[in-house]
Design an enzyme around this catalytic site. Structure first.
Site, PDB file in Angstrom:
ATOM      1  N   CYS A   1       0.841  -1.215   0.000  1.00 33.77           N
ATOM      2  CA  CYS A   1       0.000   0.000   0.000  1.00 33.77           C
ATOM      3  C   CYS A   1       0.871   1.258   0.000  1.00 33.77           C
ATOM      4  CB  CYS A   1      -0.896  -0.011   1.235  1.00 33.77           C
ATOM      5  SG  CYS A   1      -1.707   1.568   1.526  1.00 33.77           S
TER       6      CYS A   1
ATOM      7  N   CYS B   1       0.435   3.401   3.398  1.00 35.97           N
ATOM      8  CA  CYS B   1       0.824   2.931   4.727  1.00 35.97           C
ATOM      9  C   CYS B   1       2.118   3.632   5.177  1.00 35.97           C
ATOM     10  CB  CYS B   1       1.027   1.411   4.717  1.00 35.97           C
ATOM     11  SG  CYS B   1      -0.515   0.488   4.994  1.00 35.97           S
TER      12      CYS B   1
ATOM     13  N   HIS C   1      -4.213   0.464   8.117  1.00 38.92           N
ATOM     14  CA  HIS C   1      -4.732   0.132   6.784  1.00 38.92           C
ATOM     15  C   HIS C   1      -6.121  -0.532   6.836  1.00 38.92           C
ATOM     16  CE1 HIS C   1      -4.125  -0.836   2.489  1.00 38.92           C
ATOM     17  NE2 HIS C   1      -4.630  -2.027   2.753  1.00 38.92           N
TER      18      HIS C   1
ATOM     19  N   ASN D   1     -13.586   9.651  -1.354  1.00 36.68           N
ATOM     20  CA  ASN D   1     -14.228   8.579  -2.111  1.00 36.68           C
ATOM     21  C   ASN D   1     -13.979   7.309  -1.337  1.00 36.68           C
ATOM     22  OD1 ASN D   1     -14.980  10.230  -4.287  1.00 36.68           O
ATOM     23  ND2 ASN D   1     -12.951  10.020  -5.206  1.00 36.68           N
TER      24      ASN D   1
ATOM     25  N   GLY E   1     -14.905   4.464  -7.053  1.00 41.53           N
ATOM     26  CA  GLY E   1     -13.697   4.857  -7.779  1.00 41.53           C
ATOM     27  C   GLY E   1     -12.475   4.999  -6.894  1.00 41.53           C
TER      28      GLY E   1
ATOM     29  N   SER F   1      -9.193   3.920  -5.366  1.00 39.79           N
ATOM     30  CA  SER F   1      -8.243   2.942  -5.882  1.00 39.79           C
ATOM     31  C   SER F   1      -7.380   2.337  -4.778  1.00 39.79           C
ATOM     32  CB  SER F   1      -7.382   3.569  -6.977  1.00 39.79           C
ATOM     33  OG  SER F   1      -6.910   4.825  -6.571  1.00 39.79           O
TER      34      SER F   1
ATOM     35  N   HIS G   1      -6.911   1.962   1.859  1.00 37.86           N
ATOM     36  CA  HIS G   1      -6.363   2.647   3.034  1.00 37.86           C
ATOM     37  C   HIS G   1      -7.222   3.889   3.324  1.00 37.86           C
ATOM     38  CE1 HIS G   1      -2.774   3.296   5.697  1.00 37.86           C
ATOM     39  NE2 HIS G   1      -3.457   4.406   5.870  1.00 37.86           N
TER      40      HIS G   1
ATOM     41  N   HIS H   1      -8.463   7.218   3.551  1.00 37.30           N
ATOM     42  CA  HIS H   1      -7.913   8.512   3.125  1.00 37.30           C
ATOM     43  C   HIS H   1      -8.945   9.342   2.387  1.00 37.30           C
ATOM     44  CE1 HIS H   1      -7.694   6.455  -0.759  1.00 37.30           C
ATOM     45  NE2 HIS H   1      -7.441   7.620  -1.325  1.00 37.30           N
TER      46      HIS H   1
ATOM     47  N   GLN I   1      -9.249  13.414   0.100  1.00 38.96           N
ATOM     48  CA  GLN I   1      -8.472  14.299  -0.762  1.00 38.96           C
ATOM     49  C   GLN I   1      -8.883  15.752  -0.546  1.00 38.96           C
ATOM     50  OE1 GLN I   1      -7.672  13.144  -4.826  1.00 38.96           O
ATOM     51  NE2 GLN I   1      -8.883  11.285  -4.613  1.00 38.96           N
TER      52      GLN I   1
ATOM     53  N   HIS J   1     -21.340  22.938   5.272  1.00 38.36           N
ATOM     54  CA  HIS J   1     -21.989  21.665   5.580  1.00 38.36           C
ATOM     55  C   HIS J   1     -21.247  20.546   4.875  1.00 38.36           C
ATOM     56  CE1 HIS J   1     -23.775  23.522   2.009  1.00 38.36           C
ATOM     57  NE2 HIS J   1     -23.893  22.295   1.527  1.00 38.36           N
TER      58      HIS J   1
ATOM     59  N   PHE K   1     -28.332   3.368  -9.987  1.00 39.55           N
ATOM     60  CA  PHE K   1     -27.590   3.845 -11.148  1.00 39.55           C
ATOM     61  C   PHE K   1     -28.134   5.209 -11.563  1.00 39.55           C
ATOM     62  CE2 PHE K   1     -26.727  -0.631 -11.191  1.00 39.55           C
ATOM     63  CZ  PHE K   1     -25.439  -0.720 -11.682  1.00 39.55           C
TER      64      PHE K   1
ATOM     65  N   GLN L   1     -33.166  11.087 -10.050  1.00 36.89           N
ATOM     66  CA  GLN L   1     -34.434  10.432  -9.711  1.00 36.89           C
ATOM     67  C   GLN L   1     -34.177   9.440  -8.594  1.00 36.89           C
ATOM     68  OE1 GLN L   1     -35.205   6.990 -10.420  1.00 36.89           O
ATOM     69  NE2 GLN L   1     -37.344   7.107  -9.826  1.00 36.89           N
TER      70      GLN L   1
HETATM   71  O1  LIG Z   1      -7.894  10.499  -7.275  1.00 37.24           O
HETATM   72  P1  LIG Z   1      -8.240   9.045  -7.342  1.00 37.24           P
HETATM   73  O2  LIG Z   1      -8.704   8.485  -6.034  1.00 37.24           O
HETATM   74  O3  LIG Z   1      -7.170   8.203  -7.983  1.00 37.24           O
HETATM   75  O4  LIG Z   1      -9.478   8.978  -8.351  1.00 37.24           O
HETATM   76  C1  LIG Z   1     -10.819   9.028  -7.979  1.00 37.24           C
HETATM   77  O5  LIG Z   1     -11.207  10.306  -7.479  1.00 37.24           O
HETATM   78  C2  LIG Z   1     -11.116  11.404  -8.407  1.00 37.24           C
HETATM   79  C3  LIG Z   1     -11.680  12.639  -7.745  1.00 37.24           C
HETATM   80  O6  LIG Z   1     -13.047  12.495  -7.406  1.00 37.24           O
HETATM   81  C4  LIG Z   1     -11.844  11.107  -9.723  1.00 37.24           C
HETATM   82  O7  LIG Z   1     -11.522  12.104 -10.670  1.00 37.24           O
HETATM   83  C5  LIG Z   1     -11.442   9.746 -10.294  1.00 37.24           C
HETATM   84  O8  LIG Z   1     -12.260   9.440 -11.416  1.00 37.24           O
HETATM   85  C6  LIG Z   1     -11.622   8.676  -9.220  1.00 37.24           C
HETATM   86  O9  LIG Z   1     -11.215   7.401  -9.723  1.00 37.24           O
HETATM   87  O1  LIG Z   2     -35.575   1.516 -15.923  1.00 33.91           O
HETATM   88  P1  LIG Z   2     -34.493   0.529 -15.635  1.00 33.91           P
HETATM   89  O2  LIG Z   2     -33.731   0.121 -16.882  1.00 33.91           O
HETATM   90  O3  LIG Z   2     -34.946  -0.660 -14.849  1.00 33.91           O
HETATM   91  O4  LIG Z   2     -33.457   1.289 -14.694  1.00 33.91           O
HETATM   92  C1  LIG Z   2     -32.343   2.011 -15.124  1.00 33.91           C
HETATM   93  O5  LIG Z   2     -32.699   3.207 -15.823  1.00 33.91           O
HETATM   94  C2  LIG Z   2     -33.415   4.192 -15.067  1.00 33.91           C
HETATM   95  C3  LIG Z   2     -33.580   5.424 -15.922  1.00 33.91           C
HETATM   96  O6  LIG Z   2     -32.356   5.984 -16.316  1.00 33.91           O
HETATM   97  C4  LIG Z   2     -32.710   4.515 -13.747  1.00 33.91           C
HETATM   98  O7  LIG Z   2     -33.562   5.307 -12.955  1.00 33.91           O
HETATM   99  C5  LIG Z   2     -32.318   3.262 -12.977  1.00 33.91           C
HETATM  100  O8  LIG Z   2     -31.517   3.619 -11.864  1.00 33.91           O
HETATM  101  C6  LIG Z   2     -31.535   2.319 -13.887  1.00 33.91           C
HETATM  102  O9  LIG Z   2     -31.186   1.138 -13.208  1.00 33.91           O
END
Ligand SMILES: O=P(O)(O)O[C@H]1O[C@H](CO)[C@@H](O)[C@H](O)[C@H]1O
Ligand SMILES: O=P(O)(O)O[C@H]1O[C@H](CO)[C@@H](O)[C@H](O)[C@H]1O
Lengths: 340, 340
Positions: A52, A55, A114, A154, A160, A162, A165, A167, A169, A297, A313, A324
């Site tokens: 890591c 670490c 870690h 994150n 995302g 990576s 550990h 942390h 940013q 906040h 999603f 939504q």
């Molecule tokens: O900076 P990292 O942890 O490598 O990367 C992650 O955080 C970033 C900041 O939100 C994003 O731009 C990257 O897409 C994500 O993978």
């Molecule tokens: O309607 P679906 O294909 O089941 O669902 C997908 O599309 C929708 C519309 O973009 C989203 O709200 C859902 O989160 C996604 O899983």
């Protein structure tokens, strides 16, 4: 207010901080899920991992060796999206408009351990993270080229991240990013009209209603905002209006740390998994102005919806239309509050 | 315009359609990736799957039986986020603001062949999809309660698509969603000032520069917009200003279908995978007004960044600040153009 309607019928709710809307479809939570499942994040990690790069004592990709740090450790991001000395230029070629952007990006390790996350740390330990945020913020704020400081985390591979550990940013830059710009405008408009903090007035309403409060202590409220987008989105708000975290005294820093601790622990117990999220602190620009309209906040945007493996999603309609959500903010609060 | 600066230094670019900015960090594409990998979507599917609720002749969850359709098949979403007859109400309780929202949601199967995607269909076959979009759009547009129609597709499990059968969706509603509202404002402001289409003027500039064009035919241009957010984001724009797809004649519908076909095929060859994306058509509101400021267009937002398994995560900074990209629009264009 007829709250039943909000639990039964499709509607949109107004985000007072951004001026945008979220579509809520309470009846849709019943739909069966046949789509992608995420991996469960319950891997047990060692307290030290020689592979890591975060670490203590290990060597990073650029050859630098991390100190044997005891609590919090901050360094400049080795692959920073913004650079301090990059060239300054501006493009205005008809409808092609661009501006150079400089900044400083840092990484902040929350603990040398870690295996941990904020959810495993005590309020006293998290208070040290808050102190580090304050120290970095105050240093960056003094830089005349830095006008905004974004502190964020994150957490989890699905967000995302990576490296597991613990942390976060800090990305700081010369201009206001989109989201901050919206919140700046909305808060300023309200403050100019009422001479009071927008979020302060909102908090008073929520404290009276007690419908969306997850937790409160002397200094802070943890709640699911009325306009929450992510299924279990939550917000930590200081009761007293403060423009930035620099205004926190030691005791308030501990109250803030307690709020973070309670929320992240509740998250982890919700689906019995190390709960993924992105969190971020929105505060006043560091442009040297008073910014009395700002009420800082911290928000948490966790992607999980139904279980440790099924996330929400934000795709198709959400990308082209509006965010939504299926379960309502009020349902989410009840689930989280039960875990405290 | 000194294009070299845009390839070398961090900058932000202005999106003329939304009025927002994207942060571009060209130097950052070199950073190593140790995070989450996605599953490769190269599963070979049968032309008919008896377990698929979209295949011809199969029974859906609500008991309805799909017809033995030959090309395109449209039905009302069994788990619609918006409902036609849901109750109308409005909340304005201090800072808690909500409005009921009604609408109609449809699913549109692009082909009875379970194994296909748009990338495997001929322009003639895709033209039938365009005809179906027109038919649905025109029907919904006549409904006095529907003021906006969002046509979109989520493709691939990583984009939340729960069924690999080639299909898209149509969500229509009584008010304008956030993204459409922004584009409406930006286009209107420009039109009021110049009496010309914003996107038309932009297109003229791009056609002259030839720096971001992937493909063009008599009626359409496929390009990576200057302000693209997603690594391989692309946009299909009609050369002639049209407010909605209803203005397409048969031949133009075929040209449009060809543009979709060329782009989706290039996508699939980029990382030798069935390329995931969300696509959507932004068009004028169906509010009965002329909307001469609107120039409809279709955008593709694909998440993949480096390979079939590594996507761009729009998390932390992107959620709290602004969208951020590593490879530039110009690099992406070169990669896609080479595949046509
Ligand atoms: O900076 P990292 O942890 O490598 O990367 C992650 O955080 C970033 C900041 O939100 C994003 O731009 C990257 O897409 C994500 O993978
Ligand atoms: O309607 P679906 O294909 O089941 O669902 C997908 O599309 C929708 C519309 O973009 C989203 O709200 C859902 O989160 C996604 O899983």
């Amino acid at each position: 207010m007829n709250n039943t309607d909000l639990q039964d019928y499709s509607h949109k709710r107004f985000n007072i901080l951004t001026g945008e809307w979220v579509l809520v479809s309470p009846h849709r939570a019943k739909r069966p899920w046949q789509g992608q499942n995420e991996a469960v994040a319950n891997d047990v990690r060692p307290a030290y991992d020689e592979a890591c790069y975060l670490c203590a004592g290990n060597t990073r990709i650029n050859g630098e060796v991390n100190p044997k740090y005891q609590d919090v450790f901050v360094f400049t991001n080795d692959f920073a999206a913004l650079q301090k000395d990059s060239k300054s230029f501006s493009v205005e070629d008809g409808l092609l408009v661009a501006e150079s952007e400089t900044g400083i990006c840092k990484v902040i390790c929350f603990s040398p351990d870690h295996s941990k996350s904020l959810a495993h740390m005590s309020a006293k330990e998290i208070q040290k993270v808050v102190f580090a945020w304050q120290k970095e913020f105050s240093e960056l704020a003094e830089n005349p080229n830095i006008n905004y400081v974004q502190i964020f985390e994150n957490k989890g591979a699905v967000m995302g991240c990576s490296n597991p550990h613990p942390h976060g940013q800090i990305w700081s830059q010369s201009t206001l990013p989109n989201e901050v710009d919206k919140k700046n405008t909305q808060q300023l408009t309200y403050y100019n009209k009422k001479n009071r903090s927008l979020l302060g007035d909102y908090l008073a309403q929520e404290l009276e209603k007690q419908e969306r409060i997850i937790f409160e202590n002397d200094g802070f409220v943890v709640l699911v905002p009325f306009w929450a987008v992510w299924p279990f989105e939550a917000m930590i708000v200081p009761k007293k209006r403060q423009s930035t975290i620099l205004e926190l005294n030691e005791n308030e820093a501990l109250q803030y740390a307690e709020a973070i601790s309670v929320l992240t622990k509740a998250y982890d117990s919700l689906f019995k998994t190390s709960f993924p999220y992105s969190s971020g602190i929105h505060q006043a620009p560091t442009d040297g102005k008073a910014n009395d309209h700002w009420h800082w906040h911290m928000s948490f945007y966790p992607p999980l919806l139904r279980s440790a493996t099924v996330k929400k999603f934000m795709v198709g309609y959400e990308m082209f239309g509006s965010p939504q959500r299926d379960i309502t903010a009020e349902t989410a609060v009840k689930m989280l509050r039960d875990l405290i």
